[in-house]
Design an enzyme around this catalytic site. Structure first.
Site, PDB file in Angstrom:
ATOM      1  N   CYS A  36       0.867  -1.193   0.000  1.00 26.51           N
ATOM      2  CA  CYS A  36       0.000   0.000   0.000  1.00 26.51           C
ATOM      3  C   CYS A  36       0.899   1.237   0.000  1.00 26.51           C
ATOM      4  CB  CYS A  36      -0.863  -0.002   1.260  1.00 26.51           C
ATOM      5  SG  CYS A  36       0.142   0.092   2.764  1.00 26.51           S
ATOM      6  N   HIS A 148      -0.661  -4.570  19.522  1.00 22.27           N
ATOM      7  CA  HIS A 148      -0.193  -4.220  18.179  1.00 22.27           C
ATOM      8  C   HIS A 148       0.468  -2.835  18.237  1.00 22.27           C
ATOM      9  CE1 HIS A 148      -0.329  -2.941  13.966  1.00 22.27           C
ATOM     10  NE2 HIS A 148      -0.366  -4.227  13.663  1.00 22.27           N
ATOM     11  N   GLU A 150       0.447  -0.356  16.365  1.00 23.06           N
ATOM     12  CA  GLU A 150      -0.414   0.797  16.062  1.00 23.06           C
ATOM     13  C   GLU A 150      -1.322   1.150  17.242  1.00 23.06           C
ATOM     14  OE1 GLU A 150      -2.698   0.702  12.363  1.00 23.06           O
ATOM     15  OE2 GLU A 150      -4.205   1.988  13.310  1.00 23.06           O
TER      16      GLU A 150
HETATM   17  S1  SF4 Z   1      -2.765   2.433   7.447  1.00 22.10           S
HETATM   18 FE1  SF4 Z   1      -1.305   0.741   7.204  1.00 22.10          FE
HETATM   19  S2  SF4 Z   1      -2.211  -0.606   5.662  1.00 22.10           S
HETATM   20 FE2  SF4 Z   1      -3.280   1.356   5.552  1.00 22.10          FE
HETATM   21  S3  SF4 Z   1      -2.237   2.571   3.951  1.00 22.10           S
HETATM   22 FE3  SF4 Z   1      -1.288   3.081   5.917  1.00 22.10          FE
HETATM   23  S4  SF4 Z   1       0.447   1.662   6.131  1.00 22.10           S
HETATM   24 FE4  SF4 Z   1      -0.920   0.826   4.551  1.00 22.10          FE
END
Ligand code: SF4
Length: 343
Positions: A36, A148, A150
């Site tokens: 991505c 995680h 994030e």
């Molecule tokens: S949030 Fe994570 S999966 Fe989504 S575009 Fe950003 S890096 Fe990629």
């Protein structure tokens, strides 16, 4: 951009398997798949630093959750650390695509580190929501997976006001100080259907709950899930290329299972087991957002060892999103990096 991993080893296909496979197999290639924009941006940041400055370039946590990407950057001079006390004073440190809490920012500044923030802008958007919701006095419900990288970072934006929920049962157990003041957020890489169920449970319990619906789940996660769902019913087997700690890759496997399709998560082609594919006539193939496209090519090459292969790309949408590569933050006269004003 990382290229094909050097340690790729083809699987050994027993003769009995190849002889069974004279009629062509079909591979349905889900699209979009693989990298991505946020992953490409984070990898590009480290690659640019290595090109400009040479190693070592320190990276806090895995830059993205993929074993091959991390190994490839390590061989070129990136040093991955868990915490900032492993980084020498004044060195360059890159924050991963998953983002960091304000506390980590403060530590990095206090240590005089040269900071490059490769937090995905779509993760940064969720952080901004967390700050905004907390500032209006709400209890912030973060839907995500405990531990995680994030969610750890997002929780750190308003730690005393934020609670993590992972399931509808967690929603049932919530006891906010003021049930009329609830906001919610979501990790960017969750399953859209499961998150919608949790949000519905939250709204049923707290009708005044405010939030972005499932919009925090990023475009890349959403598209990869939709692309997989579009092929799942036609396949005997689905292979998902990605690492076991890649949230959006694991969600793809789970989604396939919920659709009643056998699915396996594989780091690379070497993990394909002949017994998985022996009787599969239609194989679905996709890759999580942190998995390099070359690994998908390797899987196709390995499947071709089984006999004739028809490859059909099933594109549900085209992704044109690109993010600019982050650069080192400015340095103050005292040598410290200048963090964004919010920190
Ligand atoms: S949030 Fe994570 S999966 Fe989504 S575009 Fe950003 S890096 Fe990629």
């Amino acid at each position: 951009m990382p290229t094909r991993p050097a340690h790729q080893t083809p699987i050994s296909i027993p003769h009995s398997t190849t002889s069974l496979a004279q009629a062509p197999r079909t591979v349905l290639l889900a699209s979009p798949r693989s990298f991505c924009a946020g992953v490409e941006r984070a990898i590009a940041a480290v690659e640019q630093l290595l090109a400009d400055r040479g190693g070592p370039i320190y990276v806090r946590k895995q830059i993205v959750h993929n074993t091959h990407v991390v190994a490839g950057l390590q061989t070129r001079g990136a040093v991955f650390v868990d915490e900032l006390d492993e980084v020498p004073p004044g060195a360059t440190v890159v924050f991963s695509a998953h983002g960091v809490s304000p506390q980590v920012w403060r530590e990095a500044v206090a240590l005089g580190l040269d900071i490059v923030d490769s937090t995905c802008p779509l993760v940064a958007k969720v952080h901004a929501e967390a700050r905004r919701f907390a500032a209006r006095g709400d209890t912030v419900v973060l839907i995500g997976h405990a531990g995680h990288d994030e969610t750890v970072g997002t929780l750190g934006e308003a730690p005393t006001q934020t609670v993590l929920v992972q399931t509808e049962a967690d929603v049932a157990a919530l006891a906010p100080p003021d049930p009329s003041r609830i906001s919610y957020l979501a990790q960017t890489t969750l399953a859209v259907d499961e998150t919608a169920d949790i949000i519905a449970a939250l709204r049923a319990r707290f009708p005044a709950a405010r939030g972005p619906g499932t919009d925090d789940i990023c475009y890349a996660t959403t598209n990869r899930q939709r692309a997989l769902a579009a092929i799942a019913d036609e396949t005997d087997l689905i292979l998902v290329v990605g690492s076991t700690n890649s949230s959006n890759s694991v969600r793809l496997v789970e989604l396939a299972h919920r659709r009643g399709t056998v699915a396996y998560l594989i780091e690379d082609a070497s993990q394909i087991r002949p017994e998985w594919v022996r009787h599969a006539r239609v194989i679905g193939l996709t890759a999580g957002a942190s998995a390099p496209p070359a690994l998908v090519d390797d899987v196709l090459a390995t499947l071709r060892q089984l006999g004739p292969l028809i490859v059909e790309e099933r594109e549900i949408t085209r992704e044109n999103i690109r993010f600019t590569t982050p650069t080192p933050l400015g340095r103050d006269l005292d040598g410290s990096s200048t963090p964004p004003a919010r920190h």
